[in-house]
Design an enzyme around this catalytic site. Structure first.
Site, PDB file in Angstrom:
ATOM      1  N   ASP A 126      -4.381  -5.832   7.766  1.00 37.84           N
ATOM      2  CA  ASP A 126      -5.793  -5.486   7.558  1.00 37.84           C
ATOM      3  C   ASP A 126      -6.677  -5.941   8.729  1.00 37.84           C
ATOM      4  O   ASP A 126      -6.205  -6.555   9.692  1.00 37.84           O
ATOM      5  CB  ASP A 126      -6.242  -6.111   6.227  1.00 37.84           C
ATOM      6  N   ASP A 183     -12.475   1.964   2.182  1.00 40.88           N
ATOM      7  CA  ASP A 183     -11.685   1.941   0.950  1.00 40.88           C
ATOM      8  C   ASP A 183     -12.062   3.070  -0.022  1.00 40.88           C
ATOM      9  O   ASP A 183     -13.233   3.404  -0.190  1.00 40.88           O
ATOM     10  CB  ASP A 183     -11.881   0.611   0.222  1.00 40.88           C
TER      11      ASP A 183
HETATM   12  C1  GLA Z   1      -9.366  -4.093   2.497  1.00 43.56           C
HETATM   13  C2  GLA Z   1      -8.370  -2.943   2.475  1.00 43.56           C
HETATM   14  C3  GLA Z   1      -7.934  -2.662   1.050  1.00 43.56           C
HETATM   15  C4  GLA Z   1      -7.331  -3.906   0.434  1.00 43.56           C
HETATM   16  C5  GLA Z   1      -8.321  -5.069   0.519  1.00 43.56           C
HETATM   17  C6  GLA Z   1      -7.702  -6.380   0.096  1.00 43.56           C
HETATM   18  O1  GLA Z   1     -10.552  -3.757   1.886  1.00 43.56           O
HETATM   19  O2  GLA Z   1      -8.924  -1.797   3.067  1.00 43.56           O
HETATM   20  O3  GLA Z   1      -7.010  -1.599   1.000  1.00 43.56           O
HETATM   21  O4  GLA Z   1      -6.156  -4.240   1.114  1.00 43.56           O
HETATM   22  O5  GLA Z   1      -8.803  -5.232   1.846  1.00 43.56           O
HETATM   23  O6  GLA Z   1      -8.598  -7.432   0.183  1.00 43.56           O
END
Ligand code: GLA
Length: 376
Positions: A126, A183
């Site tokens: 990430d 997301d």
């Molecule tokens: C980010 C990612 C998500 C998830 C969260 C976890 O927002 O884009 O897909 O992995 O972190 O904290």
């Protein structure tokens, strides 16, 4: 590791967020097998953020939280492997993950070694807290080099939300898949916006480097960590159909243990999965006559067939027409298309020379597979 078709599996984040543990992983693995998802192609079980202790151990190593994972990660990878599936895990290129757990910045080699020792097959990496003085390509390169140095096959799932000029460097840093947007949330607007934001980028997506439109919200029904109202069944059908057309990785995000039969059939639809897993990985062509709420998309497949998706974002039933000329297919009387309805898996039963049309319900998508047959 060669990732020649989009990875398929399940990920903890969309439904469970921080509430993850060993039995959830094992029960999900069992449910995926029992419900036929493994055999439909879903292979990876990915533990997202929040799996580790809040701090590293005295040697600077990551450690699974013993309250959530009392037997550690290796125990789970052994379990999942014994069932013919693969295990994924999560870290972040900053000093902390998005949820504040230890990230891998400056510990890339230590952490990659930890993942390899635990027989992990897949790493989602990430972008939270990424240091401002280092470029994305440097941060992702570092982890990729560290993973390579382990000698283990570990799929590298880059998750930087399309930022920092990602499209320019993603192929060179060896990302096997890359999250290209922020997301997803469990509602139809989110699904539609993500898909449309990436149509023009799809020519870059291909074997060993797949554009990841984010994990599926199908079957969440408004419950869980990224819930935001939920979707109707037809909206989930549009979501799944478009992710298949885009050849996005397919990571189920709902609670598999409680999936209902209708949703399960959608997620296992063999004709849609075949489009998703098509080895040619050609981009989508959007038909020219798309109106505001009504779209049609086409894609050439490896064997010369075409996939057609007809999407109605509007609130009324619509008849959507695909004209072959709009996608550069002037058949000139030499070819015609035989169509298969990917919902039912049945042949439509006649051939089409200039185009075809189908009735599509509100917010729904219908997918057809066309086989060109010679007439002369
Ligand atoms: C980010 C990612 C998500 C998830 C969260 C976890 O927002 O884009 O897909 O992995 O972190 O904290």
């Amino acid at each position: 590791m060669s990732v020649t078709t989009p990875p398929m599996g399940w990920n903890t984040w969309n439904t469970f967020g921080e509430n993850i543990n060993e039995s959830l992983i094992m029960e999900t693995c069992d449910a995926m097998i029992e419900k036929g998802l493994r055999d439909a192609g879903y292979q990876y079980i990915v533990i997202d953020d929040c799996w580790s202790e809040r701090t590293r151990d005295a040697d600077g190593k990551l450690k699974a939280d013993p309250r959530k994972f009392p037997h550690g990660i290796k125990y789970l990878s052994d379990y999942v492997h014994s069932k013919g599936m693969k295990l994924g895990i999560y870290s972040c290129c900053g000093p902390k993950t998005c949820m504040g757990y230890p990230g891998s910045l400056d510990r890339e080699y230590t952490d990659a070694k930890f993942f390899a020792e635990n027989d992990v097959d897949y790493l989602k990496y990430d972008w939270c807290y990424h240091p401002r003085n280092l470029e994305g390509k440097t941060l992702y390169n570092r982890m990729k080099m560290a993973l390579n140095a382990t000698g283990h096959d570990i799929v590298f799932s880059v998750c930087n939300w399309g930022q920092d000029g990602l499209l320019e460097w993603i192929r060179s840093v060896g990302g096997d898949l890359y999250r290209s947007t922020g997301d997803i949330s469990d509602n139809f607007t989110s699904v539609k916006n993500i898909f449309h934001s990436q149509i023009d980028n799809l020519p870059l997506s291909g074997p060993n480097c797949f554009n990841d439109l984010d994990m599926l919200v199908c079957g969440m029904n408004g419950v869980g960590n990224v819930s935001a109202g939920g979707c109707s069944f037809d909206e989930y059908k549009t979501h799944f159909s478009l992710w298949c057309m885009a050849q996005s990785p397919l990571m189920i995000g709902c609670d598999v243990r409680t999936l209902d039969d209708e949703m399960l059939e959608l997620l296992k639809n063999p004709d849609l999965i075949a489009i998703n897993q098509d080895r040619a990985v050609r981009p989508i062509v959007q038909c020219k006559e798309s109106e505001d709420d009504v779209f049609s998309y086409a894609k050439m497949l490896e064997n010369g067939d075409f996939a057609f998706a007809l999407t109605n974002y509007g609130d009324e039933v619509r008849t959507i027409r695909v004209r072959f000329a709009e996608i550069g297919l002037a058949l000139g009387g030499e070819w015609e298309f035989r169509l298969r309805d990917c919902d039912s898996g049945e042949e439509v039963g006649k051939t089409f020379t200039d185009g075809f049309s189908a009735e599509v319900g509100p917010h729904c998508t219908r997918v057809f597979r066309g086989k060109p047959v010679k007439t002369i």
